[in-house]
Design a protein around this motif. Structure first.
Motif, PDB file in Angstrom:
ATOM      1  N   LEU A  55       0.822  -1.209   0.000  1.00  0.00           N
ATOM      2  CA  LEU A  55       0.000   0.000   0.000  1.00  0.00           C
ATOM      3  C   LEU A  55       0.859   1.263   0.000  1.00  0.00           C
ATOM      4  CD1 LEU A  55      -2.908  -0.823   2.472  1.00  0.00           C
ATOM      5  CD2 LEU A  55      -2.901  -0.926  -0.019  1.00  0.00           C
ATOM      6  N   TYR A  56       1.943   1.228   0.775  1.00  0.00           N
ATOM      7  CA  TYR A  56       2.881   2.359   0.847  1.00  0.00           C
ATOM      8  C   TYR A  56       4.294   1.794   0.694  1.00  0.00           C
ATOM      9  CZ  TYR A  56      -1.260   4.466   2.979  1.00  0.00           C
ATOM     10  OH  TYR A  56      -2.536   4.899   3.224  1.00  0.00           O
ATOM     11  N   PRO A  57       4.718   1.489  -0.530  1.00  0.00           N
ATOM     12  CA  PRO A  57       5.973   0.745  -0.702  1.00  0.00           C
ATOM     13  C   PRO A  57       7.193   1.449  -0.126  1.00  0.00           C
ATOM     14  CG  PRO A  57       5.085   1.492  -2.831  1.00  0.00           C
ATOM     15  CD  PRO A  57       4.024   1.719  -1.815  1.00  0.00           C
ATOM     16  N   TRP A  58       7.162   2.772  -0.060  1.00  0.00           N
ATOM     17  CA  TRP A  58       8.319   3.522   0.436  1.00  0.00           C
ATOM     18  C   TRP A  58       8.484   3.404   1.947  1.00  0.00           C
ATOM     19  CZ3 TRP A  58       4.027   5.347  -2.004  1.00  0.00           C
ATOM     20  CH2 TRP A  58       3.089   6.010  -1.212  1.00  0.00           C
ATOM     21  N   ARG A  59       7.486   2.875   2.641  1.00  0.00           N
ATOM     22  CA  ARG A  59       7.571   2.737   4.101  1.00  0.00           C
ATOM     23  C   ARG A  59       8.169   1.393   4.530  1.00  0.00           C
ATOM     24  NH1 ARG A  59       1.528   5.108   5.654  1.00  0.00           N
ATOM     25  NH2 ARG A  59       1.778   7.132   4.601  1.00  0.00           N
ATOM     26  N   ALA A 110      10.930  10.495  -3.319  1.00  0.00           N
ATOM     27  CA  ALA A 110      12.360  10.223  -3.184  1.00  0.00           C
ATOM     28  C   ALA A 110      12.631   8.736  -3.336  1.00  0.00           C
ATOM     29  CB  ALA A 110      12.876  10.731  -1.837  1.00  0.00           C
ATOM     30  N   TRP A 111      11.774   7.919  -2.747  1.00  0.00           N
ATOM     31  CA  TRP A 111      11.906   6.461  -2.876  1.00  0.00           C
ATOM     32  C   TRP A 111      11.801   6.037  -4.339  1.00  0.00           C
ATOM     33  CZ3 TRP A 111       8.178   3.184  -4.903  1.00  0.00           C
ATOM     34  CH2 TRP A 111       8.399   1.817  -4.764  1.00  0.00           C
ATOM     35  N   ALA A 112      10.818   6.583  -5.048  1.00  0.00           N
ATOM     36  CA  ALA A 112      10.604   6.212  -6.447  1.00  0.00           C
ATOM     37  C   ALA A 112      11.817   6.553  -7.299  1.00  0.00           C
ATOM     38  CB  ALA A 112       9.359   6.919  -6.985  1.00  0.00           C
ATOM     39  N   ARG A 114      14.921   6.875  -6.217  1.00  0.00           N
ATOM     40  CA  ARG A 114      16.024   6.005  -5.790  1.00  0.00           C
ATOM     41  C   ARG A 114      15.877   4.591  -6.361  1.00  0.00           C
ATOM     42  NH1 ARG A 114      15.167   6.944  -0.775  1.00  0.00           N
ATOM     43  NH2 ARG A 114      14.179   4.981  -0.158  1.00  0.00           N
ATOM     44  N   GLU A 115      14.637   4.092  -6.407  1.00  0.00           N
ATOM     45  CA  GLU A 115      14.391   2.719  -6.846  1.00  0.00           C
ATOM     46  C   GLU A 115      14.125   2.609  -8.351  1.00  0.00           C
ATOM     47  OE1 GLU A 115      14.524  -0.085  -5.086  1.00  0.00           O
ATOM     48  OE2 GLU A 115      15.085   0.955  -3.246  1.00  0.00           O
ATOM     49  N   GLY A 116      14.029   3.745  -9.027  1.00  0.00           N
ATOM     50  CA  GLY A 116      13.738   3.707 -10.453  1.00  0.00           C
ATOM     51  C   GLY A 116      12.318   3.236 -10.757  1.00  0.00           C
ATOM     52  N   ARG A 117      11.366   3.553  -9.874  1.00  0.00           N
ATOM     53  CA  ARG A 117       9.978   3.154 -10.090  1.00  0.00           C
ATOM     54  C   ARG A 117       9.183   4.326 -10.667  1.00  0.00           C
ATOM     55  NH1 ARG A 117      10.247  -1.995 -10.515  1.00  0.00           N
ATOM     56  NH2 ARG A 117       8.070  -2.341  -9.981  1.00  0.00           N
ATOM     57  N   PRO A 118       8.203   4.052 -11.532  1.00  0.00           N
ATOM     58  CA  PRO A 118       7.489   5.125 -12.239  1.00  0.00           C
ATOM     59  C   PRO A 118       6.379   5.753 -11.410  1.00  0.00           C
ATOM     60  CG  PRO A 118       6.682   3.012 -12.967  1.00  0.00           C
ATOM     61  CD  PRO A 118       7.789   2.723 -11.985  1.00  0.00           C
ATOM     62  N   LEU A 119       6.758   6.341 -10.273  1.00  0.00           N
ATOM     63  CA  LEU A 119       5.800   7.005  -9.396  1.00  0.00           C
ATOM     64  C   LEU A 119       6.066   8.507  -9.462  1.00  0.00           C
ATOM     65  CD1 LEU A 119       3.683   6.954  -7.042  1.00  0.00           C
ATOM     66  CD2 LEU A 119       5.625   6.695  -5.480  1.00  0.00           C
ATOM     67  N   HIS A 120       5.046   9.295  -9.823  1.00  0.00           N
ATOM     68  CA  HIS A 120       5.259  10.731 -10.058  1.00  0.00           C
ATOM     69  C   HIS A 120       4.124  11.552  -9.454  1.00  0.00           C
ATOM     70  CE1 HIS A 120       8.441   9.698 -12.877  1.00  0.00           C
ATOM     71  NE2 HIS A 120       7.601   8.865 -13.465  1.00  0.00           N
ATOM     72  N   GLU A 121       4.477  12.778  -9.082  1.00  0.00           N
ATOM     73  CA  GLU A 121       3.447  13.733  -8.707  1.00  0.00           C
ATOM     74  C   GLU A 121       2.700  14.164  -9.960  1.00  0.00           C
ATOM     75  OE1 GLU A 121       2.940  17.806  -6.056  1.00  0.00           O
ATOM     76  OE2 GLU A 121       4.946  17.155  -6.652  1.00  0.00           O
ATOM     77  N   VAL A 122       1.365  14.266  -9.838  1.00  0.00           N
ATOM     78  CA  VAL A 122       0.547  14.694 -10.973  1.00  0.00           C
ATOM     79  C   VAL A 122      -0.414  15.773 -10.472  1.00  0.00           C
ATOM     80  CG1 VAL A 122       0.675  12.469 -12.189  1.00  0.00           C
ATOM     81  CG2 VAL A 122      -1.175  12.870 -10.548  1.00  0.00           C
ATOM     82  N   PRO A 123      -0.852  16.666 -11.353  1.00  0.00           N
ATOM     83  CA  PRO A 123      -1.862  17.636 -10.931  1.00  0.00           C
ATOM     84  C   PRO A 123      -3.108  16.913 -10.441  1.00  0.00           C
ATOM     85  CG  PRO A 123      -0.979  18.183 -13.108  1.00  0.00           C
ATOM     86  CD  PRO A 123      -0.488  16.814 -12.778  1.00  0.00           C
TER      87      PRO A 123
END
Length: 369
Positions: A55-59, A110-112, A114-123
């Motif tokens: 659910l929260y992979p960066w945690r 920051a996690w995304a 570092r890990e090269g995962r396609p997680l981005h901020e979007v409007p």
């Protein structure tokens, strides 16, 4: 060896972890007997949501991340192979996932990176454009494309059918393990109401019950049941095109318009009774996320038991001082997510192959009390 061996491997537990462990070992040529105390897949594997991501992979620690990444890449092919093999479609449904108004959004991004995962901020406007049913008032969104969900009850059915298609697999349901059979320190089988079954190796993959199973050996496995309740709505097929998560609760669309909303986290022992309090809380969360659900029919409300473990890191490997005894358990909230990598790693270790990832973080050595 001095005893009659009925199988190469006995797997205790018929959830997704046990089923997939048995399947991979049997596909490698091992004679496998799977023993399940109730019906196959009837516990957490049936009850969960099936998001193919924490659910929260960066945690989570790198140990969980490594298993999750491998499994996410593996799932689409697994679904296709099971459908071709059994005619049962596990429905690996790629929708992507929006997280809304996260407190730790900066850490997630920051996690995304570092890990090269396609997680981005979007409007946030793009989230509303993609999910018109989304409730008002959300201010921030991050999005990961490619995240799938699997229809876990169908995954269980497909794995069960795939095992039944293999001539080197014996499937025993409604057959609780009463105790282990030992030859000095070595574990050589199990005893059930039907009698003794012997094997070269025994795998404990009994989910929240794994600690109970191991007590007879004097082993204290820090795995405990953690209750989770879910509700299921029926909507139009196009009602929710993406998974959404906010305030610790998520909504998952199935292809046929069913919407799963979960989940609670409760320490209530082995009690699986659904409660009115949880139903009200889940309905409130559902209506905050997707107000149209206020008028939707609740077609299901249930509870399951997760196998809680320290930091959510599963136990995968041979038990020190107990040759022949292996663990694949303690996946906490991520059993469906981590199953392919966990079971592949177990099979690699048991068969003496090069492991897919470093097995050290999951080894039972030093982690049992």
């Amino acid at each position: 060896m001095g005893w009659v061996v009925g199988a190469d491997v006995i797997v205790i537990g018929g959830g997704v972890i046990g089923l997939l462990s048995a399947y991979l070992l049997a596909r490698a040529g091992e004679r496998v007997t799977l023993v399940e105390r109730m019906s196959v897949g009837g516990e957490a594997s049936w009850a969960g949501g099936g998001i193919v991501s924490p659910l929260y992979p960066w945690r989570y620690s790198q140990a969980v991340t490594a298993l999750a990444h491998w499994s996410q890449d593996y799932y689409p092919g697994l679904g296709e192979r099971l459908l071709a093999n059994t005619g049962i479609d596990p429905e690996v449904h790629v929708t992507g996932l929006y997280w809304l108004d996260l407190d730790d959004q900066a850490e997630a991004l920051a996690w995304a990176q570092r890990e090269g995962r396609p997680l981005h901020e979007v409007p946030v406007e793009s989230a509303y454009a993609q999910v018109p049913a989304l409730g008002e008032g959300f201010e921030r969104a991050i999005y990961m494309p490619g995240v799938a969900n699997v229809r876990n009850p169908r995954l269980v059915k497909a794995l069960r059918a795939a095992l039944q298609n293999l001539p080197n697999v014996t499937l025993l349901e409604h057959s609780p393990v009463l105790q282990f059979v030992r030859d000095d320190a070595r574990v050589i089988g199990v005893r059930t109401a039907e009698g003794e079954m012997l094997a070269e190796q025994v795998v404990v993959a009994a989910g929240a019950w794994s600690g109970e199973v191991l007590q007879s050996l004097g082993l204290a496995l820090p795995v405990e049941p953690v209750k989770g309740q879910m509700i299921l709505f029926k909507c139009a097929e196009d009602f929710l095109p993406r998974m959404v998560l906010a305030g610790g609760r998520y909504a998952i669309p199935r292809r046929d318009g069913h919407i799963l909303v979960g989940s609670t986290l409760e320490h209530a022992g082995f009690d699986k009774t659904p409660t009115g309090e949880a139903l009200a809380s889940l309905r409130a969360s559902a209506e905050t996320l997707l107000p149209a659900l206020r008028d939707a029919q609740v077609v299901g409300h249930w509870a399951g038991l997760r196998p809680g473990s320290p930091e959510g890191i599963p136990f995968i490997g041979e038990v020190p001082g107990r040759p022949g005894l292996w663990l694949n358990c303690g996946h906490y909230r991520n059993g469906l997510v981590l199953a392919p990598a966990s079971c592949q790693l177990l099979a690699d270790l048991m068969l003496g192959r090069e492991p897919i990832i470093d097995p050290a973080p999951y080894a039972p050595a030093g982690r049992l009390n």
